[in-house]
Design an enzyme around this catalytic site. Structure first.
Site: not given
Length: 312
Positions: A97, A99, A101-105, A107, A147
């Site tokens: 998901p 935005g 807080g899981l570091g998608s950008s 990654a 991140d």
């Protein structure tokens, strides 16, 4: 030629916000990934396809004119294509998901750096990290690199502004992540913490000291695979985050639901929305997922690989 690579998401297990003021954080890469496929094309364009939309841009376009959603990946492609007359098609698929807080950008930047550079040469993880962080800073000027480092190398690591250190353990746990679906602004939350620091200087200083001690105890618990103690430390960390004003009633309710059946739970990331994370093993995984079933939630394991190439 096609080049494919993927990189994992991450959670902050301890240390969010306090790391901004010289503290330490513990980050875990998790087995939810972003995959980027790159293919050279006979045109002077950069085409990016993702869940956020599709865009085709001249490879000579000024970076400042590119939508921020696509800017980091465009930056990587433009930089790598400098010595080539070709263009590129980039396809992005995500299990993460965005935005929350899981570091998608991060990654995405790491996977894109590996995938696009792989069209021309083998690139070390150190080079991938440097390029990915440069790309991320086209949108987030003050990105710490935490991140991107976690997404590049995987595993569990201690992170400070001065560098990283791997926590070399074989994890015997899962992390259950639940998404509040509350939209938040990381910059606004960071500013709120800064204001708390300025108006409650003595209390914030003590919290920083306590957080530092807590993280050392958490590292000891990790090294001993003591989930009960580790979960207790997560709950203590949550009280600190509550004091600095980054929790809210919805997140508190989620954590209350999780902590009754898991070893411990807390916010992960900026707070004021986004996700919580709960520590579990085989004995309480199902019960924790059931307790959080009214939210978008899923279980994850630690990813020990980091960024990797995939054979098309």
């Amino acid at each position: 030629m096609i080049s494919v690579a993927s990189a994992p998401a991450k959670v902050i297990l301890f240390g969010e916000h306090f790391i901004v003021y010289g503290g330490k954080a513990i980050l875990c890469a998790i087995d939810k990934r972003i995959t980027v496929e790159s293919e050279l094309v006979d045109s002077a364009t950069i085409k990016i396809e993702s869940d956020l939309g599709t865009v085709t841009i001249s490879k000579n376009e000024s970076i400042k004119n590119v939508d921020s959603k696509f800017r980091p990946v465009f930056f990587i492609a433009q930089k790598i294509l400098q010595q080539s007359n070709l263009g590129i098609r980039i396809s992005i698929k995500s299990e993460i998901p965005s935005g929350v807080g899981l570091g998608s950008s991060s990654a995405c930047c790491v996977a894109a750096a590996r995938s696009i550079s792989g069209l021309f040469k083998k690139t070390s993880k150190e080079e991938i990290l440097k390029l990915a962080l440069e790309a991320e800073k086209t949108v987030f000027e003050n990105a710490s690199g935490a991140d991107t480092t976690s997404c590049t190398y995987g595993g569990i690591m201690e992170y400070t502004k001065n560098g990283t250190k791997n926590i070399d353990v074989i994890p015997n746990f899962y992390l259950v992540i639940a998404n509040s679906k509350i939209i938040h602004s990381t910059s606004d939350v960071v500013l709120r913490v800064k204001q708390f620091k300025e108006t409650h200087a003595e209390e914030f200083s003590l919290l920083c000291i306590n957080e530092a001690s807590l993280i050392e105890e958490a590292i000891n618990s990790l090294n001993r695979n003591d989930l009960k103690k580790l979960g207790e430390k997560m709950l203590v960390n949550q009280t600190y985050l509550h004091k600095i004003g980054v929790s809210n009633e919805s997140l508190d309710a989620m954590i209350d639901s999780a902590k009754s059946v898991s070893y411990g739970a807390k916010i992960t990331g900026a707070g004021d929305g986004g996700c919580i994370v709960a520590l579990v093993d085989d004995s309480n995984l199902r019960a924790t997922l059931d307790a959080l079933s009214k939210y978008e939630c899923f279980s994850t394991k630690i990813d020990s690989i980091g960024v990797k190439e995939i054979t098309p």
